[in-house]
Scaffold this motif. Structure first.
Motif, PDB file in Angstrom:
ATOM      1  N   THR A  51       0.826  -1.207   0.000  1.00 58.07           N
ATOM      2  CA  THR A  51       0.000   0.000   0.000  1.00 58.07           C
ATOM      3  C   THR A  51       0.859   1.255   0.000  1.00 58.07           C
ATOM      4  N   SER A  52       1.928   1.255   0.780  1.00 53.91           N
ATOM      5  CA  SER A  52       2.817   2.423   0.838  1.00 53.91           C
ATOM      6  C   SER A  52       3.454   2.690  -0.520  1.00 53.91           C
ATOM      7  N   TYR A  85       0.629   3.877  -2.866  1.00 54.35           N
ATOM      8  CA  TYR A  85       0.133   5.212  -2.514  1.00 54.35           C
ATOM      9  C   TYR A  85       1.161   6.283  -2.867  1.00 54.35           C
ATOM     10  N   ASN A  86       2.425   5.990  -2.613  1.00 58.71           N
ATOM     11  CA  ASN A  86       3.478   6.968  -2.893  1.00 58.71           C
ATOM     12  C   ASN A  86       3.733   7.155  -4.380  1.00 58.71           C
ATOM     13  N   THR A  89       2.148  11.328  -1.552  1.00 66.04           N
ATOM     14  CA  THR A  89       3.142  11.008  -0.528  1.00 66.04           C
ATOM     15  C   THR A  89       2.490  11.055   0.841  1.00 66.04           C
ATOM     16  N   LEU A 108       4.412   8.767   7.479  1.00 66.90           N
ATOM     17  CA  LEU A 108       3.829   8.183   8.687  1.00 66.90           C
ATOM     18  C   LEU A 108       4.508   8.705   9.946  1.00 66.90           C
ATOM     19  N   PHE A 129      -5.156   6.888   2.712  1.00 70.38           N
ATOM     20  CA  PHE A 129      -4.180   5.813   2.878  1.00 70.38           C
ATOM     21  C   PHE A 129      -4.819   4.579   3.507  1.00 70.38           C
TER      22      PHE A 129
END
Length: 351
Positions: free
Chosen positions: A58-59, A62-63, A67, A70, A108
């Motif tokens: 997911t990171s 998503y990025n 951006t 966290l 997110f």
């Protein structure tokens, strides 16, 4: 009970997505494997593995279009907790809590849980539909009875040859011995369904039999009796052993289906429907090659139609013989390609 911010973060970003993934991955016949023989701590631990993988995916995803930091968000909430109020606008946090939630947290987490749900639904079914679990033991579900009752065990490396792979499994007949010694009873019938124990997905609880018979020894003689009714439910709590017999039929090959006869009909119908396009020029078809075709002499136009016939018949992999249908060999395709190339060159020369 006071929960730390770190634990809450792990709970929502790793554990919950992992639990959702596992719950959806183990579906249908395998649903009890989700928590079979697992206590809460073990369930959380094994759910963390897919949870971490989902968080990483997911990171990265998503990025790729936005951006998210966290560390910044966690520090922001730590500041709130330490001050017990929202940081002032003139602090190092120029963004409000609502803005952080709407622009970062909600998208997110929404993406994270969407991926968890989608991957859980898709992967479990993909493994089963592709039967890759019968090839690799690592992917095999713990419900071993599913494979045995449905005849899928014949794809296991150690069980190949029990039943010819070319045969189609129809049903499984089971002989179930309940009890031991003189009190034992044998039930025989066609397996239509089964139920596993609640906390042990590798142990049978009940088996449903159709066309059931009962066998029992009395006075040194084996007595059998048809059991009336449509379905017999056998309690397997005291099952001593079980014998399985697989009933199958020869699998129909592709050459024995209707497909080899359908394809020529489709090609023939298509060629007939294309004839008007080769006779009458359609103004709405604004293709340079199509306009060039109508500038050809009549004999070159006939060759052009024959070229289309050759190309479409090249798509038919079957040929009819006196004994049925056979696959076209490589010689057939070589001859077809040569004919297509020769006809193309001839049309170009005649133009």
């Amino acid at each position: 009970m006071n929960l730390s911010l770190g634990f809450i973060t792990i709970l929502f970003l790793i554990i919950f997505p992992g639990v959702i993934f596992r719950r959806l991955y183990f579906y249908g016949e395998f649903s009890k494997e989700f928590r079979s023989n697992y206590n809460l701590i073990t369930l959380i631990a094994i759910s963390s593995i897919p949870g971490v993988i989902l968080l990483i995916i997911t990171s990265l995803l998503y990025n790729s279009f936005d951006t998210i930091n966290l560390d910044f968000i966690i520090d922001y909430f730590k500041e709130i907790k330490s001050n017990e109020t929202k940081p002032d606008d003139d602090t190092i946090y120029p963004i409000t809590l609502n803005e952080i939630f709407a622009s970062k947290i909600a998208p997110f987490t929404g993406l994270l849980y969407s991926i968890s749900i989608a991957s859980g639904l898709v992967l479990g079914r993909a493994v089963r539909k592709s039967r890759i679990d019968t090839k690799f033991k690592l992917l095999r579900f713990r419900n071993y009875w599913f494979y045995l009752f449905n005849g899928h065990h014949t794809s296991f490396k150690k069980l190949k040859g029990i039943q010819p792979g070319s045969n189609k499994h129809l049903f499984t007949r089971a002989d179930i011995l309940i009890g031991t010694g003189s009190d034992s009873t044998l039930y025989s019938g066609i397996v239509v369904d089964y139920e596993l124990k609640e906390n042990d997905c590798s142990s049978l609880n009940k088996i449903m039999l159709q066309s059931a018979r009962r066998y029992k020894t009395k006075f040194g003689r084996m007595l059998s009796k048809d059991i009336p009714g449509h379905l017999l439910i056998v309690d397997c709590e005291n099952m001593s052993n079980i014998n399985l017999t697989y009933v199958s039929e020869k699998r129909v090959g592709l050459l024995e289906t209707k497909l080899p006869g359908i394809i020529p009909n489709i090609i023939g119908t298509t060629l007939i429907l294309l004839i008007p396009l080769f006779i009458f020029e359609i103004e709405k078809i604004d293709w340079l090659l199509y306009e060039w075709y109508f500038d050809l002499p009549w004999y070159a136009m006939i060759l052009s139609y024959l070229l289309v016939v050759e190309v479409l018949t090249l798509l038919n992999p079957f040929r009819e013989t006196d004994d049925g249908y056979e696959w076209n060999g490589w010689v057939y395709y070589v001859i077809k390609v040569i004919a297509i190339l020769f006809t193309s060159v001839l049309i170009y020369w005649l133009s």
